[in-house]
Design an enzyme around this catalytic site. Structure first.
Site, PDB file in Angstrom:
ATOM      1  N   TYR A  60       0.927  -1.115   0.169  1.00  0.00           N
ATOM      2  CA  TYR A  60      -0.151  -0.103   0.009  1.00  0.00           C
ATOM      3  C   TYR A  60       0.958   1.226   0.335  1.00  0.00           C
ATOM      4  CZ  TYR A  60      -5.015   0.029  -0.107  1.00  0.00           C
ATOM      5  OH  TYR A  60      -6.241   0.019  -0.472  1.00  0.00           O
ATOM      6  N   GLU A  62      -0.391   4.804  -0.682  1.00  0.00           N
ATOM      7  CA  GLU A  62      -1.281   5.952  -0.823  1.00  0.00           C
ATOM      8  C   GLU A  62      -0.419   7.190  -0.556  1.00  0.00           C
ATOM      9  OE1 GLU A  62      -4.630   5.733   1.679  1.00  0.00           O
ATOM     10  OE2 GLU A  62      -5.788   4.794   0.124  1.00  0.00           O
ATOM     11  N   ASP A 213      -4.705  14.519 -25.315  1.00  0.00           N
ATOM     12  CA  ASP A 213      -5.069  13.327 -24.716  1.00  0.00           C
ATOM     13  C   ASP A 213      -4.147  12.297 -25.881  1.00  0.00           C
ATOM     14  OD1 ASP A 213      -5.851  10.734 -24.523  1.00  0.00           O
ATOM     15  OD2 ASP A 213      -7.934  11.059 -24.303  1.00  0.00           O
ATOM     16  N   THR A 239      -2.021   6.693 -22.486  1.00  0.00           N
ATOM     17  CA  THR A 239      -2.079   5.284 -21.822  1.00  0.00           C
ATOM     18  C   THR A 239      -0.760   4.722 -22.102  1.00  0.00           C
ATOM     19  OG1 THR A 239      -2.551   4.213 -23.902  1.00  0.00           O
ATOM     20  CG2 THR A 239      -4.301   4.954 -22.553  1.00  0.00           C
ATOM     21  N   LYS A 242      -0.732   1.021 -25.235  1.00  0.00           N
ATOM     22  CA  LYS A 242      -1.056   1.043 -26.641  1.00  0.00           C
ATOM     23  C   LYS A 242       0.275   1.183 -27.233  1.00  0.00           C
ATOM     24  CE  LYS A 242      -5.805   2.979 -25.600  1.00  0.00           C
ATOM     25  NZ  LYS A 242      -6.723   4.062 -25.762  1.00  0.00           N
ATOM     26  N   ARG A 248      -0.711  -2.027 -18.704  1.00  0.00           N
ATOM     27  CA  ARG A 248      -2.103  -1.582 -18.954  1.00  0.00           C
ATOM     28  C   ARG A 248      -2.226  -0.334 -17.929  1.00  0.00           C
ATOM     29  NH1 ARG A 248      -6.082  -2.248 -21.792  1.00  0.00           N
ATOM     30  NH2 ARG A 248      -4.775  -4.003 -22.519  1.00  0.00           N
TER      31      ARG A 248
END
Ligand code: PLP
Length: 434
Positions: A60, A62, A213, A239, A242, A248
């Site tokens: 974890y 955060e 984008d 992303t 791609k 991913r």
């Protein structure tokens, strides 16, 4: 059937779960014996697979490096710092946020960083190639912000000026009329270079912010095949899976003055704990994309899409915008066969081992579920080593399959040819036979 390729470098560890192991094996087999022509897909390196399948999934974290809400993050901080530094080096940006779980999250975070609910955003029409996060009625984006849209120019009969390219006069007109707070460039189905400069000028003329984008062309930009929007746009989202060929996920790069707003919008604004195993895999991919071989890869992707487009045009398909300048080819099926829908074409090609997706074409008379178009991409098979002669063969096979779409023997025959072709270009040669 025993798969010819391992699904991951750690395949043997899955022996304890034969059901999942079988499914992963079948998918590895599908990916290596059929053609992957979905424009948003690619084959990562085994190193990316290894990092994303690592113990970092246990942690974890955060917050951000140096400012975490949990203990035990000294190693994780180094991982995320490495990913951020590699991203800013790769794109020549001041700041990077590598935590977005996906491209959609990256866009949502930027909207949240720059806008108030109800503000106006000018983005590309969905039926002309815009993404769901550019204001689809089905997306939360359209419920929180007010979207207005621009599209492409009409198709013409002039082969030298085929049309169906972004109409900047229209972008400027709508911007003057609607006074958006943010202008978005970027598309999910558009086969041309998107020049960031005219968008910048229009945004400046109406006092709007500018988001590029780059979900699709990020790898082409990193590899120098497309102009970079970094430093031109206020913020660039992309992303990592791609054309960039990583795991991913999503990422954001921006100027220093935007860093704080972007970081707080990602966490705690939108997400909880980051996927640090994926962040490590992003770091691997950024380093791979900085190598000289990746420049060659980006150039090959574009050349291969061009060869595929040429073969499809030769087989009688009309191409949206008349051709391609990136990794995508958008096919208007109506010119080939008035009755053939995108849905039927996709399903027929699937049976022949050719994986692609149906897509709306500009001003498509059919619904988005049926469509009159197909979208093809060259990024994945280029990674597997295919070149222009293979792309020409693929274009011919697509023509043959769709010309005889009711003949199952043709599908079986093409399926065999595809299997033979793929056998010469394994996506994971180093994992073969394990
Ligand atoms: C793919 C894509 C996205 C979203 O990416 P996901 O990772 O699927 O959420 C955003 N914008 C554009 C233009 C895209 O093509």
């Amino acid at each position: 059937m025993s798969p010819s390729f391992a699904a991951s470098p750690f395949d043997a560890w899955l022996a304890d779960d034969p059901e999942v192991a079988r499914l992963l094996g079948e998918e590895a087999d599908r990916q290596s014996t059929t053609l992957q022509l979905i424009a948003s897909e690619n084959f990562t390196s085994p190193a990316v697979l290894a990092a994303s399948g690592s113990v970092l999934t246990n942690k974890y974290a955060e917050g951000y490096p140096g400012r975490r809400y949990y203990g035990g993050n000294s190693v994780i901080d180094e991982v995320e710092d490495l990913a951020r530094t590699r991203a800013t080096d790769l794109f020549g940006a001041d700041h990077a946020n590598v935590q977005p779980h996906a491209g959609a999250n990256a866009n949502l975070a930027v909207y949240q960083a720059l806008l108030e609910p109800g503000d106006t955003i000018l983005a590309m029409r969905l039926d002309h190639g815009g993404h769901l996060t550019h204001g689809s009625p089905a997306s939360i984006t359209s419920k929180v912000w007010r979207f207005v849209s621009y599209g492409v120019s009409p198709a013409t009969d002039d082969p030298d000026k085929p049309g169906e390219i972004i109409d900047f006069d229209q972008v400027a007109d709508i911007a003057r009329r609607e006074r958006p707070k943010l202008i978005v460039a970027g598309s999910t189905a558009y086969a041309r270079i998107i020049d960031p400069l005219p968008f910048r000028e229009i945004a400046d003329s109406v006092g709007a912010r500018f988001l590029f984008d780059a979900a699709h062309p990020a790898g082409l930009i990193a590899g120098g095949a497309h102009p970079s929007p970094v430093g031109v746009a206020d913020v660039v989202t992309f992303t990592t899976h791609k054309t960039l060929r990583g795991p991913r996920g999503g990422a954001i790069v921006c100027n220093a003055d935007m860093a704080k707003a972007v970081d707080s919008a990602v966490f705690p604004g939108l997400q909880g704990g980051p996927l640090e195993h994926v962040v490590a895999a992003k770091a691997v991919a950024f380093a791979e994309a900085a190598r000289p071989e990746f420049r060659q890869y980006a150039a090959d992707v574009v050349a291969n899409a061009g060869a595929l487009a040429g073969a499809l045009a030769g087989a009688g398909f009309r191409l949206v915008s008349g051709g391609t300048e990136n990794h995508q080819v958008l096919v208007d099926l109506r010119s080939f066969d008035e009755e053939l829908t995108g849905k039927v074409a996709q399903e027929t090609l699937d049976r022949a081992g050719i994986t692609c997706n149906r897509n709306t074409i500009p001003d498509d008379p059919r619904s988005p579920f049926v469509t009159s178009g197909l979208r093809l991409g060259s990024a994945a098979q280029t990674t597997a080593g295919m070149g222009q002669s293979e792309m020409r063969l693929i274009g011919e096979l697509i023509g043959t399959t769709l010309r005889h779409r009711d003949d199952e023997r043709v599908q079986t025959d093409v399926r065999e040819q595809v299997r033979e072709l793929c056998a010469g270009f394994p996506p994971y040669p180093s994992l073969a036979g394990t």
